[in-house]
Design an enzyme around this catalytic site. Structure first.
Site, PDB file in Angstrom:
ATOM      1  N   GLU A 270       0.180 -22.201  16.095  1.00  0.00           N
ATOM      2  CA  GLU A 270       0.789 -22.697  17.439  1.00  0.00           C
ATOM      3  C   GLU A 270       0.872 -24.167  17.611  1.00  0.00           C
ATOM      4  OE1 GLU A 270      -0.689 -22.234  22.129  1.00  0.00           O
ATOM      5  OE2 GLU A 270      -1.996 -22.164  20.667  1.00  0.00           O
TER       6      GLU A 270
ATOM      7  N   ASP B 268       6.855 -29.529  26.783  1.00  0.00           N
ATOM      8  CA  ASP B 268       7.294 -30.255  27.866  1.00  0.00           C
ATOM      9  C   ASP B 268       8.852 -30.321  27.945  1.00  0.00           C
ATOM     10  OD1 ASP B 268       4.675 -31.306  28.635  1.00  0.00           O
ATOM     11  OD2 ASP B 268       4.568 -32.257  26.542  1.00  0.00           O
TER      12      ASP B 268
ATOM     13  N   PHE C 213      -0.989 -22.050  30.469  1.00  0.00           N
ATOM     14  CA  PHE C 213       0.277 -22.603  31.496  1.00  0.00           C
ATOM     15  C   PHE C 213       0.708 -21.304  31.838  1.00  0.00           C
ATOM     16  CE2 PHE C 213       1.217 -27.015  31.516  1.00  0.00           C
ATOM     17  CZ  PHE C 213       0.298 -27.823  30.941  1.00  0.00           C
TER      18      PHE C 213
ATOM     19  N   THR D 291      -1.173 -17.790  27.663  1.00  0.00           N
ATOM     20  CA  THR D 291      -1.459 -19.183  27.544  1.00  0.00           C
ATOM     21  C   THR D 291      -2.197 -19.434  28.893  1.00  0.00           C
ATOM     22  OG1 THR D 291       0.347 -20.511  28.107  1.00  0.00           O
ATOM     23  CG2 THR D 291       0.126 -19.559  25.778  1.00  0.00           C
TER      24      THR D 291
HETATM   25  C1  LIG Z   1       2.834 -28.120  28.749  1.00  0.00           C
HETATM   26  S1  LIG Z   1       1.624 -28.104  27.439  1.00  0.00           S
HETATM   27  C2  LIG Z   1       1.232 -26.439  26.941  1.00  0.00           C
HETATM   28  C3  LIG Z   1       0.046 -26.202  26.590  1.00  0.00           C
HETATM   29  C4  LIG Z   1       0.021 -24.736  25.925  1.00  0.00           C
HETATM   30  N1  LIG Z   1       1.014 -24.294  25.074  1.00  0.00           N
HETATM   31  C5  LIG Z   1       0.004 -23.681  27.095  1.00  0.00           C
HETATM   32  O1  LIG Z   1       0.788 -23.111  27.396  1.00  0.00           O
HETATM   33  O2  LIG Z   1      -1.037 -23.770  27.884  1.00  0.00           O
HETATM   34  C6  LIG Z   1       2.537 -28.756  26.065  1.00  0.00           C
HETATM   35  C7  LIG Z   1       1.571 -29.376  24.684  1.00  0.00           C
HETATM   36  O3  LIG Z   1       2.037 -29.595  23.725  1.00  0.00           O
HETATM   37  C8  LIG Z   1       1.692 -30.939  23.162  1.00  0.00           C
HETATM   38  N2  LIG Z   1       2.606 -31.544  22.396  1.00  0.00           N
HETATM   39  C9  LIG Z   1       3.850 -32.262  22.748  1.00  0.00           C
HETATM   40  N3  LIG Z   1       4.413 -32.575  22.070  1.00  0.00           N
HETATM   41  C10 LIG Z   1       3.744 -32.178  20.746  1.00  0.00           C
HETATM   42  C11 LIG Z   1       4.113 -32.514  19.340  1.00  0.00           C
HETATM   43  N4  LIG Z   1       5.254 -33.064  18.754  1.00  0.00           N
HETATM   44  N5  LIG Z   1       3.260 -31.887  18.351  1.00  0.00           N
HETATM   45  C12 LIG Z   1       2.007 -31.462  18.858  1.00  0.00           C
HETATM   46  N6  LIG Z   1       1.860 -31.289  20.122  1.00  0.00           N
HETATM   47  C13 LIG Z   1       2.600 -31.780  21.108  1.00  0.00           C
HETATM   48  C14 LIG Z   1       1.193 -31.551  24.612  1.00  0.00           C
HETATM   49  O4  LIG Z   1       0.089 -32.637  24.158  1.00  0.00           O
HETATM   50  C15 LIG Z   1       0.688 -30.591  25.294  1.00  0.00           C
HETATM   51  O5  LIG Z   1      -0.823 -30.598  25.049  1.00  0.00           O
END
Ligand SMILES: C[S@@+](CC[C@H](N)C(=O)[O-])C[C@H]1O[C@@H](n2cnc3c(N)ncnc32)[C@H](O)[C@@H]1O
Length: 202
Positions: A21, A96, A166, A164
């Protein structure tokens, strides 16, 4: 799995299939999947140090042993570290969208990232993706299929991305969710002469 057996055995202590993931957030889905599929291994890659620490604490508290959490940039790992043809499935949920034009380069779905997924995913393996942002769904889908390695599969009600944190938050707020499955087509990457350095240079 072929080339990555030693790599993953060193991390998990067994040869069970490994699912990854990307951007695990608070790690809720990792714990859900680990319970539902105890004979598989799961790796969560989370860039944020504080979130990554929380995931590790959660896993330790729950005594889960088929999940590992890594604080790292997922693009770097899929491009340069993870062995060819060694991942059974990828999960990328609610990344994001970075809506400002000047921030588009920060989006996780890029040509480089998708090439890394294609290199490391086993042939026939799924890439699961979900978002709540309709325009970003279109942008990401275009990026995923552009290389000709991923084919979009039929929609499914049991899509893991709908569980998830989110997903739960957005569903409770009445927002529409967009969930997709892509399948990695063709020959194993190793058979095509792919190597981490080759991917990095394109
Ligand atoms: C909007 S959150 C969604 C979290 C989770 N997937 C959910 O659906 O609840 C996006 C996550 O991706 C992580 N993230 C962003 N760019 C990333 C990267 N290049 N490598 C690893 N994690 C990353 C961010 O730190 C954040 O925790």
């Amino acid at each position: 799995m072929t080339g990555g057996t030693d790599f993953w055995r060193a991390l998990f202590g067994n040869d069970a299939p490994v699912e990854i993931e990307v951007g695990s957030g608070d790690g809720v889905l990792l714990t859900t999947m680990s319970t539902r599929w105890p004979t598989r291994n799961f790796l969560g890659i989370e860039r944020s140090p504080s979130k990554s620490r929380r995931i590790s604490a959660r896993l330790a508290r729950l005594g889960i042993d088929n999940v590992r959490a890594l604080q790292a940039d997922a693009t770097c790992l899929v491009t340069s570290v993870i062995p060819c043809d060694s991942v059974a499935a990828y999960h990328v949920y609610f990344p994001d969208p970075w809506p400002k034009r000047g921030h588009a380069g920060r989006r996780i779905f890029s040509t480089t990232f998708v090439a890394g997924l294609a290199r490391t995913l086993t042939a026939g393996g799924p890439l699961f993706f979900a978002t709540d942002v309709e325009w970003y769904a279109a942008v990401a889908r275009t990026c995923i299929v552009a290389g000709g390695v991923f084919l979009e599969a039929a929609a499914r009600d049991d899509h893991p991305g709908l569980q998830t944190s989110f997903a739960r938050k957005y569903r409770a707020a009445g927002r529409p969710l967009y969930a997709y499955t892509f399948v990695r087509m063709g020959e194993p990457a190793a058979a095509q002469g792919f190597a981490a350095s080759k991917i990095r240079s394109t």
